[in-house]
Design a protein around this motif. Sequence first.
Motif, PDB file in Angstrom:
ATOM      1  N   GLU A   1       0.856  -1.191   0.000  1.00 11.01           N
ATOM      2  CA  GLU A   1       0.000   0.000   0.000  1.00 11.01           C
ATOM      3  C   GLU A   1       0.884   1.229   0.000  1.00 11.01           C
ATOM      4  O   GLU A   1       2.029   1.176   0.467  1.00 11.01           O
ATOM      5  CB  GLU A   1      -0.906   0.035   1.240  1.00 11.01           C
ATOM      6  N   ALA A   2       0.335   2.320  -0.510  1.00 11.78           N
ATOM      7  CA  ALA A   2       1.081   3.574  -0.516  1.00 11.78           C
ATOM      8  C   ALA A   2       0.111   4.744  -0.537  1.00 11.78           C
ATOM      9  O   ALA A   2      -0.973   4.649  -1.103  1.00 11.78           O
ATOM     10  CB  ALA A   2       1.998   3.644  -1.738  1.00 11.78           C
ATOM     11  N   ASP A   3       0.529   5.824   0.069  1.00 13.72           N
ATOM     12  CA  ASP A   3      -0.196   7.082  -0.032  1.00 13.72           C
ATOM     13  C   ASP A   3       0.565   7.913  -1.063  1.00 13.72           C
ATOM     14  O   ASP A   3       1.672   8.364  -0.803  1.00 13.72           O
ATOM     15  CB  ASP A   3      -0.238   7.803   1.309  1.00 13.72           C
ATOM     16  N   LEU A   4      -0.014   8.063  -2.231  1.00 16.16           N
ATOM     17  CA  LEU A   4       0.636   8.782  -3.324  1.00 16.16           C
ATOM     18  C   LEU A   4       0.254  10.258  -3.350  1.00 16.16           C
ATOM     19  O   LEU A   4       0.530  10.953  -4.329  1.00 16.16           O
ATOM     20  CB  LEU A   4       0.290   8.115  -4.665  1.00 16.16           C
ATOM     21  N   GLY A   5      -0.416  10.723  -2.299  1.00 14.60           N
ATOM     22  CA  GLY A   5      -0.791  12.124  -2.205  1.00 14.60           C
ATOM     23  C   GLY A   5      -1.966  12.499  -3.096  1.00 14.60           C
ATOM     24  O   GLY A   5      -2.115  13.658  -3.462  1.00 14.60           O
ATOM     25  N   LYS A   6      -2.818  11.537  -3.421  1.00 14.20           N
ATOM     26  CA  LYS A   6      -3.958  11.805  -4.296  1.00 14.20           C
ATOM     27  C   LYS A   6      -5.287  11.773  -3.555  1.00 14.20           C
ATOM     28  O   LYS A   6      -6.340  11.742  -4.175  1.00 14.20           O
ATOM     29  CB  LYS A   6      -3.969  10.789  -5.439  1.00 14.20           C
ATOM     30  N   GLY A   7      -5.215  11.722  -2.230  1.00 14.90           N
ATOM     31  CA  GLY A   7      -6.440  11.732  -1.446  1.00 14.90           C
ATOM     32  C   GLY A   7      -7.016  10.362  -1.165  1.00 14.90           C
ATOM     33  O   GLY A   7      -8.113  10.249  -0.619  1.00 14.90           O
ATOM     34  N   HIS A   8      -6.314   9.305  -1.563  1.00 12.93           N
ATOM     35  CA  HIS A   8      -6.743   7.952  -1.245  1.00 12.93           C
ATOM     36  C   HIS A   8      -5.509   7.075  -1.031  1.00 12.93           C
ATOM     37  O   HIS A   8      -4.408   7.447  -1.410  1.00 12.93           O
ATOM     38  CB  HIS A   8      -7.628   7.369  -2.360  1.00 12.93           C
ATOM     39  N   GLN A   9      -5.724   5.945  -0.407  1.00 14.74           N
ATOM     40  CA  GLN A   9      -4.661   4.970  -0.199  1.00 14.74           C
ATOM     41  C   GLN A   9      -4.665   4.023  -1.402  1.00 14.74           C
ATOM     42  O   GLN A   9      -5.713   3.494  -1.776  1.00 14.74           O
ATOM     43  CB  GLN A   9      -4.917   4.191   1.099  1.00 14.74           C
ATOM     44  N   THR A  10      -3.504   3.841  -2.011  1.00 14.22           N
ATOM     45  CA  THR A  10      -3.397   2.917  -3.137  1.00 14.22           C
ATOM     46  C   THR A  10      -2.992   1.548  -2.613  1.00 14.22           C
ATOM     47  O   THR A  10      -2.032   1.431  -1.852  1.00 14.22           O
ATOM     48  CB  THR A  10      -2.355   3.408  -4.164  1.00 14.22           C
ATOM     49  N   VAL A  11      -3.750   0.545  -2.981  1.00 17.52           N
ATOM     50  CA  VAL A  11      -3.392  -0.828  -2.649  1.00 17.52           C
ATOM     51  C   VAL A  11      -2.840  -1.463  -3.920  1.00 17.52           C
ATOM     52  O   VAL A  11      -3.414  -1.318  -5.003  1.00 17.52           O
ATOM     53  CB  VAL A  11      -4.590  -1.629  -2.072  1.00 17.52           C
ATOM     54  N   TYR A  12      -1.679  -2.100  -3.793  1.00 21.78           N
ATOM     55  CA  TYR A  12      -1.045  -2.769  -4.926  1.00 21.78           C
ATOM     56  C   TYR A  12      -1.324  -4.253  -4.847  1.00 21.78           C
ATOM     57  O   TYR A  12      -1.279  -4.854  -3.763  1.00 21.78           O
ATOM     58  CB  TYR A  12       0.465  -2.522  -4.935  1.00 21.78           C
ATOM     59  N   LEU A  13      -1.607  -4.832  -6.008  1.00 19.83           N
ATOM     60  CA  LEU A  13      -1.886  -6.252  -6.108  1.00 19.83           C
ATOM     61  C   LEU A  13      -1.007  -6.855  -7.191  1.00 19.83           C
ATOM     62  O   LEU A  13      -0.613  -6.159  -8.129  1.00 19.83           O
ATOM     63  CB  LEU A  13      -3.364  -6.477  -6.441  1.00 19.83           C
ATOM     64  N   GLU A  14      -0.713  -8.131  -7.045  1.00 23.92           N
ATOM     65  CA  GLU A  14       0.113  -8.827  -8.023  1.00 23.92           C
ATOM     66  C   GLU A  14      -0.546 -10.157  -8.360  1.00 23.92           C
ATOM     67  O   GLU A  14      -1.133 -10.807  -7.503  1.00 23.92           O
ATOM     68  CB  GLU A  14       1.520  -9.075  -7.458  1.00 23.92           C
ATOM     69  N   LYS A  15      -0.416 -10.549  -9.623  1.00 26.90           N
ATOM     70  CA  LYS A  15      -0.956 -11.826 -10.080  1.00 26.90           C
ATOM     71  C   LYS A  15       0.151 -12.612 -10.761  1.00 26.90           C
ATOM     72  O   LYS A  15       0.848 -12.085 -11.629  1.00 26.90           O
ATOM     73  CB  LYS A  15      -2.105 -11.593 -11.065  1.00 26.90           C
ATOM     74  N   LEU A  16       0.282 -13.876 -10.363  1.00 28.74           N
ATOM     75  CA  LEU A  16       1.207 -14.755 -11.057  1.00 28.74           C
ATOM     76  C   LEU A  16       0.607 -15.142 -12.394  1.00 28.74           C
ATOM     77  O   LEU A  16      -0.552 -15.529 -12.470  1.00 28.74           O
ATOM     78  CB  LEU A  16       1.459 -16.026 -10.240  1.00 28.74           C
ATOM     79  N   LEU A  17       1.396 -15.031 -13.430  1.00 22.55           N
ATOM     80  CA  LEU A  17       0.946 -15.425 -14.763  1.00 22.55           C
ATOM     81  C   LEU A  17       1.573 -16.744 -15.183  1.00 22.55           C
ATOM     82  O   LEU A  17       0.962 -17.530 -15.892  1.00 22.55           O
ATOM     83  CB  LEU A  17       1.307 -14.330 -15.774  1.00 22.55           C
ATOM     84  N   LEU A  18       2.796 -16.962 -14.759  1.00 21.89           N
ATOM     85  CA  LEU A  18       3.521 -18.194 -15.049  1.00 21.89           C
ATOM     86  C   LEU A  18       3.983 -18.768 -13.721  1.00 21.89           C
ATOM     87  O   LEU A  18       4.478 -18.049 -12.873  1.00 21.89           O
ATOM     88  CB  LEU A  18       4.738 -17.913 -15.940  1.00 21.89           C
ATOM     89  N   GLY A  19       3.838 -20.018 -13.512  1.00 16.91           N
ATOM     90  CA  GLY A  19       4.224 -20.614 -12.238  1.00 16.91           C
ATOM     91  C   GLY A  19       3.011 -20.829 -11.368  1.00 16.91           C
ATOM     92  O   GLY A  19       1.910 -20.389 -11.676  1.00 16.91           O
ATOM     93  N   THR A  20       3.229 -21.507 -10.265  1.00 12.49           N
ATOM     94  CA  THR A  20       2.093 -21.887  -9.438  1.00 12.49           C
ATOM     95  C   THR A  20       2.201 -21.461  -7.984  1.00 12.49           C
ATOM     96  O   THR A  20       1.277 -21.631  -7.234  1.00 12.49           O
ATOM     97  CB  THR A  20       1.920 -23.418  -9.458  1.00 12.49           C
ATOM     98  N   GLU A  21       3.323 -20.911  -7.566  1.00 10.96           N
ATOM     99  CA  GLU A  21       3.489 -20.565  -6.159  1.00 10.96           C
ATOM    100  C   GLU A  21       3.615 -19.059  -5.996  1.00 10.96           C
ATOM    101  O   GLU A  21       4.433 -18.420  -6.639  1.00 10.96           O
ATOM    102  CB  GLU A  21       4.740 -21.234  -5.592  1.00 10.96           C
ATOM    103  N   TYR A  22       2.781 -18.508  -5.126  1.00 10.58           N
ATOM    104  CA  TYR A  22       2.821 -17.070  -4.875  1.00 10.58           C
ATOM    105  C   TYR A  22       3.815 -16.787  -3.763  1.00 10.58           C
ATOM    106  O   TYR A  22       3.804 -17.433  -2.724  1.00 10.58           O
ATOM    107  CB  TYR A  22       1.432 -16.560  -4.475  1.00 10.58           C
ATOM    108  N   LYS A  23       4.709 -15.833  -3.991  1.00 17.06           N
ATOM    109  CA  LYS A  23       5.682 -15.431  -2.980  1.00 17.06           C
ATOM    110  C   LYS A  23       5.427 -13.980  -2.622  1.00 17.06           C
ATOM    111  O   LYS A  23       5.490 -13.113  -3.464  1.00 17.06           O
ATOM    112  CB  LYS A  23       7.095 -15.607  -3.502  1.00 17.06           C
ATOM    113  N   LYS A  24       5.120 -13.740  -1.349  1.00 19.53           N
ATOM    114  CA  LYS A  24       4.851 -12.375  -0.881  1.00 19.53           C
ATOM    115  C   LYS A  24       6.133 -11.554  -0.926  1.00 19.53           C
ATOM    116  O   LYS A  24       7.203 -12.033  -0.599  1.00 19.53           O
ATOM    117  CB  LYS A  24       4.314 -12.412   0.538  1.00 19.53           C
ATOM    118  N   ARG A  25       6.032 -10.313  -1.371  1.00 18.79           N
ATOM    119  CA  ARG A  25       7.194  -9.414  -1.453  1.00 18.79           C
ATOM    120  C   ARG A  25       7.673  -9.031  -0.082  1.00 18.79           C
ATOM    121  O   ARG A  25       6.998  -8.776   0.803  1.00 18.79           O
ATOM    122  CB  ARG A  25       6.829  -8.161  -2.233  1.00 18.79           C
TER     123      ARG A  25
END
Length: 170
Positions: free
Chosen positions: A146-170
């Motif tokens: 998540e980040a506050d980019l100074g636009k008046g809302h909180q931005t939530v970032y999401l990621e999707k695996l396209l290749l592979g089967t195991e999700y690794k949290k950043r």
Amino acid sequence: MGKLAFYQATEDNVSEIKELTLKAYASIRDLGIHFAAATADDALVKKNINENICFYMKDEDATVATASIRMPWSPHHGPYEIPHIWWVAVDPQYKRKGYASKILDFVEQDYLAHQLHCPSVSLGTAKEHPWLADMYIKRGYQPVGEADLGKGHQTVYLEKLLLGTEYKKR
């Protein structure tokens, strides 16, 4: 749904992409969320087309949806070193027909996974939006920041695996 076709936008498409985007983002403006696309003018649409990879989708002769990809080397890249989807819009005249899923499937699978062999993709949305984050999570995205980019809302970032089967949290 008629015959669907996908195209990469050029400067010849500025007016139709702008018109579609402004109609699609009216509800975002009504919520008071400040996405750049929500108030796009010709210059911003042209910049998006020239600096990113902007696709649009037609159903027969009607332009019904658009989505863009900011690449890690572009001037306005995403937060991670992977492609970043943004500026997803569906003409409200055609909502609830599956067009958002169709253009996202094209971008994620046909283009990023199969043509570019990208292992994953990110996107961001306003945490305050009542349903967008949930929609992306149902599509297989996982929250990664998540980040506050100074636009008046909180931005939530999401990621999707396209290749592979195991999700690794950043």
